[in-house]
Enzyme design. Sequence first.
Site, PDB file in Angstrom:
ATOM      1  N   ASP A  13       0.884  -0.997   0.155  1.00  0.00           N
ATOM      2  CA  ASP A  13       0.064   0.024  -0.003  1.00  0.00           C
ATOM      3  C   ASP A  13       0.828   1.104  -0.017  1.00  0.00           C
ATOM      4  O   ASP A  13       2.243   1.175   0.369  1.00  0.00           O
ATOM      5  CB  ASP A  13      -0.912   0.048   1.021  1.00  0.00           C
ATOM      6  CG  ASP A  13      -1.958   1.125   1.177  1.00  0.00           C
ATOM      7  OD1 ASP A  13      -2.355   1.624   0.377  1.00  0.00           O
ATOM      8  OD2 ASP A  13      -1.720   1.808   2.478  1.00  0.00           O
ATOM      9  N   SER A  14       0.357   2.444  -0.110  1.00  0.00           N
ATOM     10  CA  SER A  14       1.048   3.670  -0.128  1.00  0.00           C
ATOM     11  C   SER A  14       1.399   4.119   1.436  1.00  0.00           C
ATOM     12  O   SER A  14       2.303   4.816   1.465  1.00  0.00           O
ATOM     13  CB  SER A  14       0.091   4.661  -0.436  1.00  0.00           C
ATOM     14  OG  SER A  14      -1.038   4.902   0.087  1.00  0.00           O
ATOM     15  N   TYR A  45      -1.043   8.395  -2.455  1.00  0.00           N
ATOM     16  CA  TYR A  45      -0.938   7.879  -3.910  1.00  0.00           C
ATOM     17  C   TYR A  45      -2.254   8.681  -4.583  1.00  0.00           C
ATOM     18  O   TYR A  45      -2.404   8.566  -5.749  1.00  0.00           O
ATOM     19  CB  TYR A  45      -1.018   6.552  -3.880  1.00  0.00           C
ATOM     20  CG  TYR A  45      -0.067   5.541  -3.987  1.00  0.00           C
ATOM     21  CD1 TYR A  45       1.225   6.208  -3.377  1.00  0.00           C
ATOM     22  CD2 TYR A  45       0.005   4.310  -4.292  1.00  0.00           C
ATOM     23  CE1 TYR A  45       2.266   5.554  -3.335  1.00  0.00           C
ATOM     24  CE2 TYR A  45       1.237   3.755  -4.185  1.00  0.00           C
ATOM     25  CZ  TYR A  45       2.544   4.118  -3.650  1.00  0.00           C
ATOM     26  OH  TYR A  45       3.607   3.285  -3.730  1.00  0.00           O
ATOM     27  N   GLY A  46      -3.265   8.862  -3.965  1.00  0.00           N
ATOM     28  CA  GLY A  46      -4.767   9.209  -4.131  1.00  0.00           C
ATOM     29  C   GLY A  46      -4.680  10.424  -5.176  1.00  0.00           C
ATOM     30  O   GLY A  46      -5.674  10.628  -5.868  1.00  0.00           O
ATOM     31  N   CYS A  76      -4.385  -1.493  -1.793  1.00  0.00           N
ATOM     32  CA  CYS A  76      -4.407   0.051  -2.146  1.00  0.00           C
ATOM     33  C   CYS A  76      -5.417   0.023  -3.299  1.00  0.00           C
ATOM     34  O   CYS A  76      -5.328  -0.342  -4.547  1.00  0.00           O
ATOM     35  CB  CYS A  76      -3.042   0.444  -2.494  1.00  0.00           C
ATOM     36  SG  CYS A  76      -3.025   2.297  -3.043  1.00  0.00           S
ATOM     37  N   ASN A  77      -6.553   0.823  -3.129  1.00  0.00           N
ATOM     38  CA  ASN A  77      -7.491   1.004  -4.182  1.00  0.00           C
ATOM     39  C   ASN A  77      -7.000   1.739  -5.295  1.00  0.00           C
ATOM     40  O   ASN A  77      -7.216   1.392  -6.447  1.00  0.00           O
ATOM     41  CB  ASN A  77      -8.696   1.606  -3.483  1.00  0.00           C
ATOM     42  CG  ASN A  77      -9.586   0.665  -2.672  1.00  0.00           C
ATOM     43  OD1 ASN A  77     -10.420   0.449  -2.990  1.00  0.00           O
ATOM     44  ND2 ASN A  77      -9.021   0.636  -1.296  1.00  0.00           N
ATOM     45  N   GLU A 155      -3.280   8.951   8.500  1.00  0.00           N
ATOM     46  CA  GLU A 155      -1.748   8.639   8.694  1.00  0.00           C
ATOM     47  C   GLU A 155      -1.284   9.250   9.926  1.00  0.00           C
ATOM     48  O   GLU A 155      -0.103   9.078  10.534  1.00  0.00           O
ATOM     49  CB  GLU A 155      -0.931   9.116   7.502  1.00  0.00           C
ATOM     50  CG  GLU A 155      -1.347   8.481   6.025  1.00  0.00           C
ATOM     51  CD  GLU A 155      -0.254   6.937   5.895  1.00  0.00           C
ATOM     52  OE1 GLU A 155       0.548   6.931   6.529  1.00  0.00           O
ATOM     53  OE2 GLU A 155      -0.784   6.216   5.351  1.00  0.00           O
ATOM     54  N   CYS A 187     -11.055   2.897   0.045  1.00  0.00           N
ATOM     55  CA  CYS A 187      -9.845   3.233   0.323  1.00  0.00           C
ATOM     56  C   CYS A 187      -9.165   2.575   1.504  1.00  0.00           C
ATOM     57  O   CYS A 187     -10.015   2.457   2.510  1.00  0.00           O
ATOM     58  CB  CYS A 187      -9.568   4.661   0.657  1.00  0.00           C
ATOM     59  SG  CYS A 187      -8.074   5.398   1.146  1.00  0.00           S
ATOM     60  N   THR A 188      -8.019   1.840   1.418  1.00  0.00           N
ATOM     61  CA  THR A 188      -7.714   0.806   2.335  1.00  0.00           C
ATOM     62  C   THR A 188      -7.553   1.655   3.938  1.00  0.00           C
ATOM     63  O   THR A 188      -7.430   1.004   5.013  1.00  0.00           O
ATOM     64  CB  THR A 188      -6.534   0.104   2.138  1.00  0.00           C
ATOM     65  OG1 THR A 188      -5.475   1.015   1.493  1.00  0.00           O
ATOM     66  CG2 THR A 188      -6.951  -1.057   1.303  1.00  0.00           C
ATOM     67  N   HIS A 189      -7.226   3.011   3.637  1.00  0.00           N
ATOM     68  CA  HIS A 189      -7.187   3.635   4.948  1.00  0.00           C
ATOM     69  C   HIS A 189      -8.537   3.878   5.907  1.00  0.00           C
ATOM     70  O   HIS A 189      -8.780   4.236   6.971  1.00  0.00           O
ATOM     71  CB  HIS A 189      -6.580   5.285   4.790  1.00  0.00           C
ATOM     72  CG  HIS A 189      -5.202   5.208   4.532  1.00  0.00           C
ATOM     73  ND1 HIS A 189      -4.807   4.674   3.303  1.00  0.00           N
ATOM     74  CD2 HIS A 189      -4.405   5.932   5.214  1.00  0.00           C
ATOM     75  CE1 HIS A 189      -3.284   4.678   3.226  1.00  0.00           C
ATOM     76  NE2 HIS A 189      -2.955   5.472   4.196  1.00  0.00           N
TER      77      HIS A 189
HETATM   78  N1  DGL Z   1      -4.748   3.512   0.898  1.00  0.00           N
HETATM   79  C1  DGL Z   1      -4.680   3.880  -0.521  1.00  0.00           C
HETATM   80  C2  DGL Z   1      -6.131   3.483  -1.232  1.00  0.00           C
HETATM   81  O1  DGL Z   1      -6.730   2.376  -0.884  1.00  0.00           O
HETATM   82  C3  DGL Z   1      -4.053   5.030  -0.938  1.00  0.00           C
HETATM   83  C4  DGL Z   1      -4.262   6.201  -0.421  1.00  0.00           C
HETATM   84  C5  DGL Z   1      -3.486   7.344  -0.741  1.00  0.00           C
HETATM   85  O2  DGL Z   1      -2.211   6.965  -0.792  1.00  0.00           O
HETATM   86  O3  DGL Z   1      -3.859   8.081  -1.163  1.00  0.00           O
HETATM   87  O4  DGL Z   1      -6.463   3.982  -2.233  1.00  0.00           O
END
Ligand code: DGL
Length: 274
Positions: A13-14, A45-46, A76-77, A155, A187-189
């Site tokens: 993931d990011s 990453y988003g 990571c989505n 984060e 989003c995995t967060h």
């Molecule tokens: N956790 C990631 C996702 O599921 C990316 C979040 C990010 O880095 O912006 O999209």
Amino acid sequence: MTEKKERPIGIFDSGVGGLTVAREVMRNIPGERIVYFGDTARVPYGNKSKETILRYSRQIVRFLQTQEVKAIVVACNTASAFALEEIRHELDVPIIGVVKPGAKTACETTKNNRIGVIGTKGTIASGLYTEFIRKIKPDAQVIGVACPLFVPLVEESMLKDPVTMEMARRYLSALKDRRIDTLILGCTHYPLLRAVIGEIMGADVTLVNPAYETARGLKKLLEEEELRSARPAKEGETGHRFFVSDAAESFRDFANSILPIDIEKAQKINIEEY
Ligand code: DGL
């Protein structure tokens, strides 16, 4: 050389978000070992371009291959939406993402065919959730909302902070008006903000965490490919390894707050070398 089925599973993931997927893999596929990489130097990453996410993902996959992984989970989505399909053709190990399993669960959950998706700008703009949902339910209404500030709030461990509550109220107001009965945490967060999101959306909206279905999909994949480890599952398994591109100590602390095990360390590597 280690017998193929006793090799670890690579998860990336990011940053810390993919730990929500690692957690489900630990719970649902005991006995398997994980090599996790969090790209903490380059998160988020988003809001980055497809080209950049593809380059980052290729580097990470190359690193995971040096760890002799038997399968890879793109936890990571954003990377699942932008890079998975291209990378799949470049690999000789199976790879799965989180978008398809999330879309499938939402289709099984909704009763009124009105599904919300929240995610990063990249994931929402890719339209991939809508595409997968419509393959299963062609008449479903899918309403996507990007929530770019959720990732930095997670984060920073501001999971229940009033600022997070206020941002969630603003982002989710558009969805509240649309009578959705199912909301994908795309989003995995975001599963880490489940309490806040659930409070705002109310009890009539079911929150879908794609991580759970991803872990089940991974288990099925390992069985089909005869890659399931034969090692007996041990309480407090310590065979997992964690790597990051920056801030290893805060990553370790965060991991220890959400994983079912305690990790001793996360090792910092220079991902640009791969
Ligand atoms: N956790 C990631 C996702 O599921 C990316 C979040 C990010 O880095 O912006 O999209």
